[in-house]
Design a protein around this motif. Structure first.
Motif, mmCIF file in Angstrom:
data_model
loop_
_atom_site.group_PDB
_atom_site.id
_atom_site.type_symbol
_atom_site.label_atom_id
_atom_site.label_comp_id
_atom_site.label_asym_id
_atom_site.label_seq_id
_atom_site.Cartn_x
_atom_site.Cartn_y
_atom_site.Cartn_z
ATOM 1 N N VAL A 82 -33.854 -26.341 -24.748
ATOM 2 C CA VAL A 82 -32.618 -25.623 -25.050
ATOM 3 C C VAL A 82 -31.447 -26.368 -24.419
ATOM 4 C CG1 VAL A 82 -31.389 -23.417 -24.880
ATOM 5 C CG2 VAL A 82 -33.888 -23.432 -24.975
ATOM 6 N N SER A 83 -30.359 -26.518 -25.175
ATOM 7 C CA SER A 83 -29.166 -27.165 -24.621
ATOM 8 C C SER A 83 -27.921 -26.345 -24.942
ATOM 9 C CB SER A 83 -29.026 -28.587 -25.152
ATOM 10 O OG SER A 83 -28.892 -28.581 -26.558
ATOM 11 N N PHE A 84 -26.844 -26.621 -24.194
ATOM 12 C CA PHE A 84 -25.551 -25.967 -24.400
ATOM 13 C C PHE A 84 -24.494 -27.031 -24.677
ATOM 14 C CE2 PHE A 84 -28.011 -23.070 -21.850
ATOM 15 C CZ PHE A 84 -27.661 -21.800 -22.303
ATOM 16 N N HIS A 85 -23.677 -26.793 -25.683
ATOM 17 C CA HIS A 85 -22.557 -27.692 -25.967
ATOM 18 C C HIS A 85 -21.337 -27.180 -25.200
ATOM 19 C CE1 HIS A 85 -24.031 -30.192 -29.495
ATOM 20 N NE2 HIS A 85 -25.063 -29.476 -29.103
ATOM 21 N N THR A 86 -20.840 -27.977 -24.258
ATOM 22 C CA THR A 86 -19.680 -27.592 -23.455
ATOM 23 C C THR A 86 -18.580 -28.647 -23.607
ATOM 24 O OG1 THR A 86 -20.298 -28.803 -21.438
ATOM 25 C CG2 THR A 86 -21.311 -26.634 -21.759
ATOM 26 N N VAL A 87 -17.394 -28.347 -23.090
ATOM 27 C CA VAL A 87 -16.286 -29.303 -23.183
ATOM 28 C C VAL A 87 -16.584 -30.579 -22.383
ATOM 29 C CG1 VAL A 87 -14.477 -27.613 -23.656
ATOM 30 C CG2 VAL A 87 -15.116 -28.092 -21.290
ATOM 31 N N SER A 88 -17.456 -30.467 -21.384
ATOM 32 C CA SER A 88 -17.798 -31.631 -20.560
ATOM 33 C C SER A 88 -18.940 -32.454 -21.143
ATOM 34 C CB SER A 88 -18.193 -31.172 -19.147
ATOM 35 O OG SER A 88 -17.173 -30.426 -18.556
ATOM 36 N N GLY A 89 -19.655 -31.880 -22.100
ATOM 37 C CA GLY A 89 -20.794 -32.582 -22.695
ATOM 38 C C GLY A 89 -21.957 -31.639 -22.961
ATOM 39 N N ILE A 90 -23.095 -32.205 -23.315
ATOM 40 C CA ILE A 90 -24.283 -31.395 -23.628
ATOM 41 C C ILE A 90 -25.095 -31.167 -22.353
ATOM 42 C CG2 ILE A 90 -26.459 -31.334 -24.902
ATOM 43 C CD1 ILE A 90 -25.074 -33.017 -27.082
ATOM 44 N N VAL A 91 -25.348 -29.892 -22.042
ATOM 45 C CA VAL A 91 -26.151 -29.514 -20.876
ATOM 46 C C VAL A 91 -27.582 -29.238 -21.346
ATOM 47 C CG1 VAL A 91 -26.464 -27.842 -19.002
ATOM 48 C CG2 VAL A 91 -24.154 -28.478 -19.724
ATOM 49 N N ASN A 92 -28.522 -30.055 -20.896
ATOM 50 C CA ASN A 92 -29.936 -29.879 -21.278
ATOM 51 C C ASN A 92 -30.598 -28.922 -20.294
ATOM 52 O OD1 ASN A 92 -29.992 -31.809 -23.527
ATOM 53 N ND2 ASN A 92 -29.570 -33.315 -21.927
ATOM 54 N N ALA A 93 -30.462 -27.623 -20.559
ATOM 55 C CA ALA A 93 -30.870 -26.593 -19.598
ATOM 56 C C ALA A 93 -32.376 -26.406 -19.498
ATOM 57 C CB ALA A 93 -30.205 -25.265 -19.960
ATOM 58 N N VAL A 94 -33.068 -26.517 -20.625
ATOM 59 C CA VAL A 94 -34.537 -26.358 -20.649
ATOM 60 C C VAL A 94 -35.123 -27.563 -21.358
ATOM 61 C CG1 VAL A 94 -36.442 -24.933 -21.506
ATOM 62 C CG2 VAL A 94 -34.385 -23.839 -20.622
ATOM 63 N N ARG A 95 -36.098 -28.233 -20.708
ATOM 64 C CA ARG A 95 -36.600 -29.511 -21.219
ATOM 65 C C ARG A 95 -38.127 -29.483 -21.368
ATOM 66 N NH1 ARG A 95 -35.677 -33.954 -17.752
ATOM 67 N NH2 ARG A 95 -36.130 -32.601 -15.981
ATOM 68 N N GLY A 96 -38.590 -29.012 -22.511
ATOM 69 C CA GLY A 96 -40.025 -29.073 -22.813
ATOM 70 C C GLY A 96 -40.885 -28.117 -22.010
ATOM 71 N N VAL A 97 -40.497 -26.849 -21.991
ATOM 72 C CA VAL A 97 -41.244 -25.843 -21.219
ATOM 73 C C VAL A 97 -42.451 -25.327 -22.003
ATOM 74 C CG1 VAL A 97 -41.121 -23.431 -20.435
ATOM 75 C CG2 VAL A 97 -39.414 -25.077 -19.671
ATOM 76 N N ASN A 98 -43.582 -25.209 -21.296
ATOM 77 C CA ASN A 98 -44.806 -24.616 -21.856
ATOM 78 C C ASN A 98 -45.223 -23.434 -20.983
ATOM 79 O OD1 ASN A 98 -45.429 -26.687 -23.968
ATOM 80 N ND2 ASN A 98 -45.518 -28.005 -22.169
ATOM 81 N N LEU A 99 -45.472 -22.292 -21.627
ATOM 82 C CA LEU A 99 -45.896 -21.086 -20.907
ATOM 83 C C LEU A 99 -46.927 -20.339 -21.724
ATOM 84 C CD1 LEU A 99 -42.514 -19.409 -19.827
ATOM 85 C CD2 LEU A 99 -44.161 -20.423 -18.267
ATOM 86 N N GLU A 100 -47.836 -19.645 -21.040
ATOM 87 C CA GLU A 100 -48.774 -18.741 -21.712
ATOM 88 C C GLU A 100 -48.844 -17.430 -20.956
ATOM 89 O OE1 GLU A 100 -52.756 -19.942 -22.637
ATOM 90 O OE2 GLU A 100 -52.095 -21.853 -23.477
ATOM 91 N N LEU A 101 -48.909 -16.348 -21.711
ATOM 92 C CA LEU A 101 -49.035 -15.011 -21.121
ATOM 93 C C LEU A 101 -50.104 -14.254 -21.892
ATOM 94 C CD1 LEU A 101 -47.854 -12.770 -19.203
ATOM 95 C CD2 LEU A 101 -46.317 -12.180 -21.080
#
Length: 356
Positions: A15-34
């Motif tokens: 998941v990423s966010f487009h901001t005025v300063s650039g692209i913030v890569n907030a979540v990078r290839g997360v794997n989860l199981e529940l």
């Protein structure tokens, strides 16, 4: 964790966010199981991507937020038949009607901002049931009273007429939990559910969530900074740093046999009444700016145990045992043997002795 019987499986979520300063890569290839009836915890410093991950599951996204890759498989029963759906393929409207608040519910950090100050508690409890299940006002009211009693509020009939500002913090959080349970969800996500509460109320809320989980057989995801909370409630723990899961395992694996230097730092910074240290340990430095491209291991600049390869390449997940995995080059068979800090080893040995 085994593939079978999972209710929720997150695969390679970015998941990423487009901001005025650039692209913030907030979540990078997360794997989860529940899996059904289980509790998993996601821990890490502020800004590590914990809340962004669970909000992606819920479909709560800001206008500048983009899902770059991944899938979120949710398995549920409908008319006695097991159904699987990738939540990311659903339209926002279908997701709201089918999943969010109904099959997957969320308890937020601050109950005061979660509740509508202009509506009574009763109206807020009934709203979801009327919308999702088309219950009559009488049926919804009866169910709302049942839910208030379930979360430990005895004078439920009178309580229905109250407004949020008339309640204490602990009572408001009980109401928020009751609202989350109103549509009989399969999964309950708790985002720092006890942060705004004092210590005695915190313990009661945690006990309440555990009690409700046992009675209803639901699965729970905790987002927290507090490792003390994790030790009490979780079956499995996911340690998150700079948008990635760097270590996961059972609660025993993470607390008694941690392998990632970041996990060592988190455990070392837990307050301990028996510590002889004058100052509480803090992890040096600050988390990386996620706008900048990360080369090698994100934790390397803060890691006193970093190897040369940490500065060049990101570590894959190494398997320690069936449930325990770690993304650290120290787990490579050819890596030099590095022991956890002596003070942490002493603390873990003490915990092991107390648990026997």
């Amino acid at each position: 964790m085994s593939e079978k019987n999972y209710v929720l499986k997150v695969d390679n979520l970015s998941v990423s966010f487009h901001t005025v300063s650039g692209i913030v890569n907030a979540v990078r290839g997360v794997n989860l199981e529940l899996r059904k009836g289980e509790t998993i915890a996601i821990v890490g410093e502020s800004g590590s991507g914990k809340s962004v991950t669970v909000k992606a599951i819920m479909g709560i996204m800001s206008s500048n937020e983009i899902i770059n890759s991944g899938s979120i498989d949710f398995v549920y029963e409908e008319n006695g038949k097991q159904t699987s759906v990738d939540l990311l393929t659903l339209s926002p409207k279908k997701r709201r009607n089918l999943i969010a608040g109904k099959r997957i519910a969320m308890v937020f950090q601050d109950p005061m901002t979660s509740l509508n100050p202009t509506l009574t508690i009763g109206n807020q409890l009934m709203e979801g049931m009327i919308h999702h299940f088309h219950k009559s006002k009488k049926e919804a009211s009866e169910r709302a009273i049942e839910l208030l009693k379930l979360v430990g509020i005895n004078n439920a009939e009178e309580f229905m007429k109250s407004y949020p500002h008339q309640l204490s913090g602990g009572m408001r959080q009980r109401v928020v939990i009751a609202i989350a349970l109103a549509c009989n969800p399969d999964v309950l996500i708790c985002d720092e559910p006890t942060t705004a509460l004092d210590v005695t109320i915190q313990a009661k809320i945690l006990e309440l969530i555990q009690d409700v989980q046992k009675k209803l057989g639901i699965s729970v995801i905790y987002i927290t900074h507090d490792l003390g909370v994790v030790a009490k409630v979780a079956d499995y723990v996911n340690v998150m740093y700079a948008g990635k899961i760097v270590e996961n395992g059972t609660v025993e694996d993470i607390f008694y046999d941690p392998r990632h230097p970041y996990t060592w730092g988190l455990l070392s910074s837990m307050p301990d009444v028996d510590t002889k240290e004058e100052r509480l340990y803090t992890i040096p430095g600050t988390p990386p700016n996620m706008i900048n491209e990360i080369k090698g291991e994100a934790f390397a600049p803060r890691n006193e145990f970093a190897l040369n390869i940490d500065l060049r390449e990101e570590a894959p997940m190494f398997t320690i045992n069936e449930h325990h995995k770690v993304a650290s080059w120290l787990a490579h068979p050819d890596a030099p043997k590095v022991e956890m800090p002596k003070s942490l080893r002493t603390r873990i040995d003490k915990m092991l002795k107390e648990d026997k």
